[in-house]
Design a protein around this motif. Structure first.
Motif, PDB file in Angstrom:
ATOM      1  N   SER A  32       0.840  -1.195   0.000  1.00  0.00           N
ATOM      2  CA  SER A  32       0.000   0.000   0.000  1.00  0.00           C
ATOM      3  C   SER A  32       0.872   1.241   0.000  1.00  0.00           C
ATOM      4  N   PHE A  33       0.311   2.330  -0.422  1.00  0.00           N
ATOM      5  CA  PHE A  33       0.992   3.623  -0.363  1.00  0.00           C
ATOM      6  C   PHE A  33      -0.071   4.701  -0.196  1.00  0.00           C
ATOM      7  N   ILE A  34       0.376   5.872   0.209  1.00  0.00           N
ATOM      8  CA  ILE A  34      -0.538   7.007   0.367  1.00  0.00           C
ATOM      9  C   ILE A  34      -0.012   8.152  -0.475  1.00  0.00           C
ATOM     10  N   THR A  35      -0.864   8.659  -1.346  1.00  0.00           N
ATOM     11  CA  THR A  35      -0.523   9.809  -2.163  1.00  0.00           C
ATOM     12  C   THR A  35      -1.337  11.006  -1.693  1.00  0.00           C
ATOM     13  N   VAL A  36      -0.828  12.185  -1.940  1.00  0.00           N
ATOM     14  CA  VAL A  36      -1.526  13.410  -1.549  1.00  0.00           C
ATOM     15  C   VAL A  36      -1.811  14.212  -2.808  1.00  0.00           C
ATOM     16  N   SER A  37      -3.087  14.423  -3.046  1.00  0.00           N
ATOM     17  CA  SER A  37      -3.519  15.148  -4.231  1.00  0.00           C
ATOM     18  C   SER A  37      -3.766  16.614  -3.876  1.00  0.00           C
TER      19      SER A  37
END
Length: 697
Positions: free
Chosen positions: A302-307
């Motif tokens: 999993s990863f977390i991106t910030v838009s």
């Protein structure tokens, strides 16, 4: 300050997207520069806050005076003796000065000081309005920003880090009129590029943050950063893990977003077969993602991106990011599998194709030098010589792998993985990564003597080689990282610790270079350079590890070359100076050294002759020195310098009595020589630890 005399100030510079790495620094510099100019203009104010987003720099100053205070200005004219003639009539000098002031001579006053008397004119000058001053002050603050390269846009002559599209300046509810960076000042700002592209009219500085938040812009960097962290941690917990939050990545993401929205993405678990450092490097460096770890610290898929947008279709944004990361991970997996087909030992010869430095040869030649120097160091510090030589030969082999070719920051890390996969001993595999430690200030040190030997050899070879070709660092230029290398060697030798002589190390490194290079001639210079770095080493240390400059000087004056021994002496001197007798003993030692410097060696006898000791004070000093010498020498053998200085401290009163009661430079040559010899014995004892005469009171 009342409402009539003060108001809050808002200054906003609206731009195209600013460099994320520089955003926080530009915001702080803009605030500090503007405040500095307000102070210089005698405009009183309260606190000042900096704000920034990708498209704006802003400052709010509380309670800014709406005008300068009135000022009594004094102009000094000609001296009285030149202002009037013998009859008391004004001279041309007095008349001209009065005319320049716009008054008659009778309106001028006299100013008298200890240096003379002059005509002067005093005038009450009304302070300028803040609104009239602000455009120029803002321009000056912007011109002083730390921007390495400015740009122009359109047909304008103004320059800034990025094109400027609007300038907002409000003093209370009033618009400050004027121009800044070629644009007319307005009271409008802009919201989010997509959520709220329309102009927003501001009534006062108090409306600024609220209006922007309603337009999907968080202008407060700290609030935006905290929001990102909170969102990322929440999503990681929902995924059953915790977020790996690198502070530099967090800072960059904060600088890239005006309205951050975090999203959780996933990738194929088969990619977890690739070393985690590769996946993390891809996520952090290339994509600015936050990896997710399980309870053991292992990666989850999993990863977390910030838009920078609050999308109506977040699933599309998530899917887009998952599509982007998939081919990057696929490439990494391909590199991993291909690299494993060729053992590290078979890659060594390929280093012949990489130039280390055109005057110093290839990386293969450097590898061979490091291998031999590492083996010598291993013998000196008790590591396995052959294992160390083998590790040194493998140390740079991962530089010719596909993975390190793509991810240069993973050199050493991938060497360890490939060595483990190739069946190398754990200590050898670990050394391939750890010989790069420490990579930066405060970083961890190599954990085994084998790794330490390779780490020291690599840096010593570079130091000697680069100095030998005349490329010593100058000013801020240090392309080969020699300052960092010198500090790293010192840290390993001091903090491990290792009793390795730095001069012997550098001389050994010099012998590996061709005779034509004459590397041995630069050894004293390299040694001095490394020891000089000790000052920075102790300056950067904290708490008990720190040392005062004069304590460092007292030890370096002995021209020693074993860093571990030097460190122990510096610690001892640093502790000694807190003793009550330290100042007096240091002063007496300084007096002793000053006396001895003024006489030639021929004036000093070989030994103290007891028959020539005439005064009780000098007999007492001779006896005390005899008694303490054996104990001090034994302590010096044990390198217990703190205890040695404590023993020497016992001489304080006896030494004070000697200088008060005995004339060292007696008329009788034999008596004088005997007393000088007594002082020479004392000096030698003290210099066994340090030159404490250099300690400041």
């Amino acid at each position: 300050m009342s409402a009539e005399t003060a108001a809050d100030l808002l200054v906003e510079i609206g731009t195209e997207e600013l460099p994320p790495s520089a955003l926080a620094g530009l915001a702080e510099a803009f605030r500090d520069g503007l405040v500095k100019r307000l102070d210089e203009s005698r405009l009183s104010h309260g606190g000042a806050r900096a704000f920034a987003s990708p498209r704006r720099l802003a400052v709010i100053v509380d309670d800014l005076a709406v005008s300068q205070p009135d000022e009594l200005v004094t102009r000094r004219g000609p001296a009285l003796k030149a202002a009037f003639d013998a009859e008391g009539a004004p001279t041309k000098a007095a008349l001209g000065f009065a005319q320049s002031c716009g008054v008659g001579v009778e309106a001028l006053e006299r100013e008298e000081t200890g240096k003379g008397a002059w005509l002067c004119f005093r005038q009450q000058v009304s302070g300028k309005s803040t609104s009239a001053l602000l455009p120029a002050l803002i321009e000056e603050a912007l011109a002083a920003l730390p921007i390495p390269k400015r740009m122009r846009w359109g047909d304008r002559s103004v320059e800034f880090v990025r094109p400027v599209h609007w300038v907002t300046v409000l003093l209370g509810e009033s618009l400050v009129e004027g121009r800044v960076l070629g644009l007319s000042i307005d009271r409008v700002t802009r919201g989010h590029r997509f959520h709220h592209p329309q102009a927003i009219s501001l009534g006062s500085p108090a409306d600024y943050l609220t209006s922007l938040r309603e337009a999907r812009v968080e202008a407060d960097l700290a609030s935006r950063r905290a929001s990102i962290r909170q969102q990322v941690e929440r999503l990681a917990a929902e995924a059953g893990g915790s977020a790996m939050i690198d502070e530099s990545v967090l800072d960059e993401v904060t600088a890239l977003c005006e309205w951050p929205v975090a999203l959780l993405g996933r990738f194929d678990a088969s990619f977890l077969e690739v070393p985690s450092e590769v996946l993390v490097e891809t996520m952090q460096a290339n994509q600015k993602y936050f990896p997710v770890l399980d309870g053991t610290g292992s990666l989850l898929p999993s990863f977390i991106t910030v838009s920078n947008i609050e999308s109506l279709e977040p699933e599309q944004v998530r899917a887009g990011n998952e599509r982007v990361i998939r081919p990057r991970f696929a490439d990494a997996k391909f590199f991993w599998e291909q690299d494993l087909k060729t053992p590290l030992a078979e890659r060594i010869d390929a280093l012949q194709g990489i130039v280390f430095q055109h005057q110093l040869g290839t990386l293969l030649e450097k590898t061979e030098r490091i291998a031999e120097l590492s083996a010598w160091i291993a013998a000196e510090i008790g590591a396995d010589v052959e294992q160390t030589r083998h590790a040194a030969r493998l140390a740079k082999a991962d530089l010719v792998t596909q993975m390190v070719g793509e991810f240069g920051s993973l050199q050493g890390v991938m060497g360890r993985y490939y060595a483990e996969q190739g069946g190398e001993l754990p200590v050898v595999a670990a050394a391939l990564e750890q010989h790069y430690w420490p990579r930066h200030a405060g970083d961890q040190l190599p954990e085994s003597n084998l790794a330490r030997a390779v780490a020291i050899a690599d840096r010593a070879d570079t130091l000697v080689g680069i100095f030998a070709i005349g490329q010593r660092p100058s000013g801020v230029k240090d392309p080969y990282g020699l300052r960092r290398s010198a500090i790293a060697v010192l840290r390993i030798l001091i903090e491990t610790p290792l009793s390795l002589d730095l001069r012997a190390l550098l001389e050994r490194a010099a012998t590996a270079y061709p005779d034509a290079l004459q590397a041995e001639w630069c050894v004293p210079e390299v040694l001095a350079y490394c020891l000089e770095r000790l000052r920075r080493y102790y300056a950067d240390a904290e708490g008990e590890q720190a040392a005062d400059p004069d304590a460092i000087n007292a030890v370096l004056a002995l021209e020693l070359s074993q860093p571990r021994d030097i460190d122990r002496r510096i610690r001892a001197v640093q502790g000694f100076r807190s003793r009550p007798e330290a100042a007096a003993l240091a002063a007496a030692n300084k007096r002793t050294r000053n006396i001895l410097r003024k006489v030639s060696p021929s004036e000093i006898a070989q030994e103290v002759d007891p028959r020539l000791l005439q005064d009780d004070a000098e007999r007492a000093l001779a006896t005390a020195i005899d008694e303490v010498t054996h104990r001090v020498n034994a302590l010096l053998e044990q390198q217990d310098y703190e205890a040695a200085l404590a023993e020497l401290s016992s001489l304080r009163q006896t030494l004070d009595d000697f200088f008060e009661q005995v004339m060292v430079m007696a008329d009788e040559p034999d008596v004088r020589a005997n007393r000088l010899t007594l002082l020479k014995r004392l000096e030698a004892l003290v210099l066994g630890v340090a030159d404490i005469s250099l300690l400041q009171s």
